[in-house]
Design a protein around this motif. Structure first.
Motif, PDB file in Angstrom:
ATOM      1  N   ILE A 350     -13.213   5.070   4.354  1.00 21.24           N
ATOM      2  CA  ILE A 350     -12.081   5.989   4.161  1.00 21.24           C
ATOM      3  C   ILE A 350     -10.818   5.209   3.818  1.00 21.24           C
ATOM      4  N   ARG A 351     -10.628   4.107   4.516  1.00 21.24           N
ATOM      5  CA  ARG A 351      -9.416   3.313   4.262  1.00 21.24           C
ATOM      6  C   ARG A 351      -9.448   2.688   2.873  1.00 21.24           C
ATOM      7  N   LEU A 352     -10.583   2.104   2.500  1.00 20.11           N
ATOM      8  CA  LEU A 352     -10.686   1.472   1.180  1.00 20.11           C
ATOM      9  C   LEU A 352     -10.638   2.512   0.065  1.00 20.11           C
ATOM     10  N   TYR A 353     -11.252   3.672   0.284  1.00 23.00           N
ATOM     11  CA  TYR A 353     -11.224   4.717  -0.733  1.00 23.00           C
ATOM     12  C   TYR A 353      -9.795   5.230  -0.931  1.00 23.00           C
ATOM     13  N   GLY A 354      -9.071   5.309   0.183  1.00 28.02           N
ATOM     14  CA  GLY A 354      -7.668   5.715   0.083  1.00 28.02           C
ATOM     15  C   GLY A 354      -6.864   4.740  -0.753  1.00 28.02           C
ATOM     16  N   LEU A 355      -7.156   3.449  -0.611  1.00 25.91           N
ATOM     17  CA  LEU A 355      -6.481   2.442  -1.432  1.00 25.91           C
ATOM     18  C   LEU A 355      -6.873   2.594  -2.900  1.00 25.91           C
ATOM     19  N   SER A 356      -8.150   2.866  -3.152  1.00 21.93           N
ATOM     20  CA  SER A 356      -8.604   2.990  -4.542  1.00 21.93           C
ATOM     21  C   SER A 356      -7.935   4.160  -5.245  1.00 21.93           C
ATOM     22  N   GLU A 357      -7.639   5.234  -4.507  1.00 23.62           N
ATOM     23  CA  GLU A 357      -6.974   6.390  -5.105  1.00 23.62           C
ATOM     24  C   GLU A 357      -5.542   6.065  -5.531  1.00 23.62           C
ATOM     25  N   LYS A 358      -4.931   5.099  -4.874  1.00 19.02           N
ATOM     26  CA  LYS A 358      -3.573   4.677  -5.249  1.00 19.02           C
ATOM     27  C   LYS A 358      -3.578   3.794  -6.488  1.00 19.02           C
ATOM     28  N   GLY A 359      -4.768   3.312  -6.864  1.00 21.47           N
ATOM     29  CA  GLY A 359      -4.831   2.386  -7.982  1.00 21.47           C
ATOM     30  C   GLY A 359      -4.262   1.029  -7.592  1.00 21.47           C
ATOM     31  N   LEU A 360      -3.915   0.233  -8.579  1.00 23.25           N
ATOM     32  CA  LEU A 360      -3.425  -1.116  -8.313  1.00 23.25           C
ATOM     33  C   LEU A 360      -2.080  -1.136  -7.601  1.00 23.25           C
ATOM     34  N   ALA A 361      -1.483   0.032  -7.431  1.00 19.04           N
ATOM     35  CA  ALA A 361      -0.190   0.091  -6.729  1.00 19.04           C
ATOM     36  C   ALA A 361      -0.308  -0.399  -5.293  1.00 19.04           C
ATOM     37  N   PHE A 362      -1.529  -0.347  -4.725  1.00 22.76           N
ATOM     38  CA  PHE A 362      -1.638  -0.802  -3.331  1.00 22.76           C
ATOM     39  C   PHE A 362      -1.358  -2.303  -3.200  1.00 22.76           C
ATOM     40  N   LEU A 363      -1.409  -3.042  -4.314  1.00 28.51           N
ATOM     41  CA  LEU A 363      -1.101  -4.470  -4.259  1.00 28.51           C
ATOM     42  C   LEU A 363       0.377  -4.723  -3.972  1.00 28.51           C
TER      43      LEU A 363
END
Length: 684
Positions: A350-363
């Motif tokens: 769930i946590r990683l999928y949430g990051l993937s939905e943000k795209g590269l912006a999570f960097l």
């Protein structure tokens, strides 16, 4: 939604990738810096391999440090194994060994999970530690991994702490931590192996051959879900993984580095307990290996770095969803099996999928690369030069090279207990200097090792002949002086102080003072590199373009390393004994601290009027230095030496204060026993 393939602003992503690439080069190292780090480590290990006898244990640096990373806070990883024991995969391989020299151990994988095995002792071992860790089953004698780890680590290390298959040892408070994996070695690759057949596109055939030729290791940890959790051994491909990382191009290496930063600064940020950290750096490395080998990406270059990162991230996300992370060498070994499952797996997905939905912006949550991304977002048309050479000046590169050489010698110095091994080391180094494939970085390391071995040989010779007859002692003294002077020619400027110490020890005070004055003049040059400080412009003007050999002799100064098993001068014996009792092998003394100390001691015998001037110089340096000359971790020994000098000159009150200050510093050198003893002597 994939931000790479569907985004209408690919040009911005390309510039963003270039910006992150250059930012990672600055933080993790350019390709030239990474190559230098590896080359210096390799030549040190090559010398050590030639010097080590069959009776010694082998020690190999492993992990991210060996791969070329220098991330702050990372542990230093080692692997240690017995030279006298060899693991074989089937009995036919025993023909390659002399059983009088080697104890053979046979793998028994019949009832163990993939990637794990039991180790069956084919003949009694002469090593008592191994004998005590065996258990008998089905009329066979097996080596217990858990018992072996406990027995061996307690015999080798002070206060070891279990850490997976390793034992952790803290060398000093708040400083370097070592993780050492106690293991056995096999000269053979596991067979049959589908991995070799899988290597059609990567790595290249000569790399595959090299990996297979060098075999594998077995580390002392069993599978938590196996039948023999306390007795099994895990098959380790640490050496092969190092060679695979070296086979990456620099964009692939930086992608791996970006994944490590992503893991540390985003995924595991705020998780203190290792049990809470479901993903580790090894999973990141495995993902890069798989992506490279499967040809998922056609181009690994600065312009596609973020695309490369995204593909690796999506692979990790897929693994977490499925609960399967296949080992790169043994895919049937699911590295998620014991930890990433059930509710923990669900929450991580769930946590990683949430990051993937943000795209590269999570960097943007990564402090290390946030600014690289923001710069491009603020200026989408920003032009970025991806030439790595623009990032690092000659002086900056040389500073890291010489610091790295000094650091390796400080923590991983060659084990040279006697004159015989000194001579063997010098012979090995001499042979290696003529190798056609020797890099310029390795030549610098060999030069420094030559100086170090000569210094050690000179002092060992003096110690062994000190009580002999006058004629023999005179000859030995002449040889020791010659070796120390030769070492100063091979080494850096501060190596002259070893000569001054020797002259002081042998009562030649005026000769010692002459060396001290020469050292002062050379060390005062504005272009000298010391603990990271250098005037780049002056350095380039003075020695720019010269060989590194010349630069080291003329423009580099290092801390003075005193090995605690060698007698240098009487005045520091209590500190050496105290440090040695706490299992620290070296005292690391700032050059000017040692210089002023020797100056004070010498003037006490030849010109007492000048003692106070030298003492004032030492006092000023210790009191007012802001880290320019005295590193933070050398404050304890620096205050200690000031106290010793004040004590021998009769200023007991000042000495007491200095010793108390020494106790208040970080106990890097473990000299508190000597400090407390000196405080008692001062008070009485």
């Amino acid at each position: 939604m994939d931000p790479i393939s569907t985004s209408p602003i690919k040009a911005v992503l390309k510039r963003m990738s270039e910006s992150v690439f250059m930012g990672l080069c600055d933080k993790l190292g350019t390709s030239q810096l990474v190559a230098m780090r590896r080359d210096v480590m390799d030549i040190r290990d090559a010398v050590l391999d030639h010097v080590t006898t069959s009776d010694d244990d082998s020690l190999m640096v492993s992990g991210s440090y060996r791969e070329g990373f220098r991330l702050k806070g990372s542990d230093r990883d080692f692997m240690m194994w017995s030279q006298k024991h060899r693991v074989i995969w089937d009995l036919s391989q025993s023909q390659y060994y002399n059983t009088h020299r080697h104890t053979l151990i046979l793998c028994d994988c019949s009832d163990s999970p993939q990637g794990y095995t039991l180790l069956y002792l084919l003949s009694p071992s002469r090593n008592q530690n191994i004998q005590r860790t065996c258990f008998r089953e089905n009329n066979r004698l097996y080596i217990s991994s858990s018992k072996y780890g406990k027995t061996w680590s307690s015999a080798v290390f002070p206060d070891p702490t279990p850490h997976g298959p390793c034992v952790s040892v803290v060398l000093s408070e708040d400083t370097l931590e070592l993780d050492c994996a106690l293991c056995f070695v096999s000269d053979f690759w596991p067979c049959p192996s589908s991995w070799v057949d899988r290597c059609q596109s990567w790595p290249q055939p000569h790399v595959v051959d090299d990996l297979v030729t060098n075999g594998c290791h077995f580390v002392a940890i069993g599978h938590t879900l196996g039948h023999y959790v306390h007795n099994e051994w895990r098959i380790s491909f640490s050496l092969a993984e190092h060679k695979l990382v070296c086979a990456m191009n620099h964009c692939q290496f930086l992608t791996y580095g970006l994944l490590k930063l992503f893991l540390r600064e985003i995924i595991n940020n705020g998780l203190g307990d290792d049990d809470d950290k479901l993903l580790c750096s090894y999973h990141m490395k495995t993902a890069v290996f798989w992506v490279i080998q499967q040809n998922t990406l056609q181009h690994w270059c600065p312009q596609t770095l973020l695309e490369c990162f995204w593909v690796c991230f999506k692979l990790i996300l897929k693994w977490v969803y499925e609960g399967v992370c296949p080992n790169f060498f043994i895919p049937q070994n699911n590295m998620f099996l014991s930890k990433v499952h059930g509710e923990a797996q669900h929450q991580l997905f769930i946590r990683l999928y949430g990051l993937s939905e943000k795209g590269l912006a999570f960097l943007l949550h990564s402090p290390s690369i946030r600014s690289c991304i923001i710069n491009v977002l603020h200026n989408p048309h920003l032009s970025i030069c991806t030439d790595e050479h623009t990032l690092i000046s000659e002086a900056k590169f040389d500073r890291e090279l010489f610091q790295h050489v000094q650091e390796i010698y400080a923590y991983d110095s060659l084990y040279i207990p006697n004159l015989e091994i000194c001579m063997r080391s010098l012979h090995t180094i001499e042979q290696m200097k003529g190798l056609p494939l020797l890099t310029q970085y390795q030549a610098v390391m060999l030069q420094k090792l030559t100086a170090a071995v000569l210094q050690k040989a000179a002092l060992l010779l003096h110690m062994e002949t000190y009580t002999h007859k006058n004629k023999l002692r005179y000859r030995a003294d002449k040889i020791s002086c010659h070796m120390l002077k030769l070492a100063a020619k091979f080494g850096c400027i501060s190596d002259m102080l070893y000569i001054a110490m020797y002259f002081y020890k042998t009562l030649r005070y005026m000769e010692a003072l002459t060396i001290i004055e020469m050292s002062k003049v050379k060390l005062a040059k504005p272009y000298v590199i010391y603990i990271g400080n250098v005037d780049s412009e002056m350095y380039t003007k003075a020695v720019g373009g010269h060989s590194w050999s010349t630069k080291m002799r003329q423009a580099v100064a290092c801390n003075i390393l005193l090995e605690n098993k060698i007698h240098y001068i009487n005045e520091l014996l209590p500190e050496q004994m105290s440090s040695l009792q706490d299992n620290l092998s070296v005292l690391c003394i700032p050059q000017f601290i040692l210089l002023y100390m020797l100056e004070i001691f010498c003037y006490r015998h030849v010109d007492t009027r000048r003692v106070q001037t030298a003492l004032d110089d030492l006092h000023t340096l210790v009191y007012y230095d802001q880290g320019q000359i005295i590193p933070l971790l050398s404050r304890d020994i620096s205050w200690q030496i000031l106290g010793i000098c004040q004590q021998v000159t009769g200023n007991l009150q000042a000495a007491l204060y200095s010793f108390q200050q020494s106790l208040r510093q970080k106990p890097h050198h473990k000299i508190h026993t000597a400090t407390e003893m000196r405080i008692q002597g001062t008070c009485h």
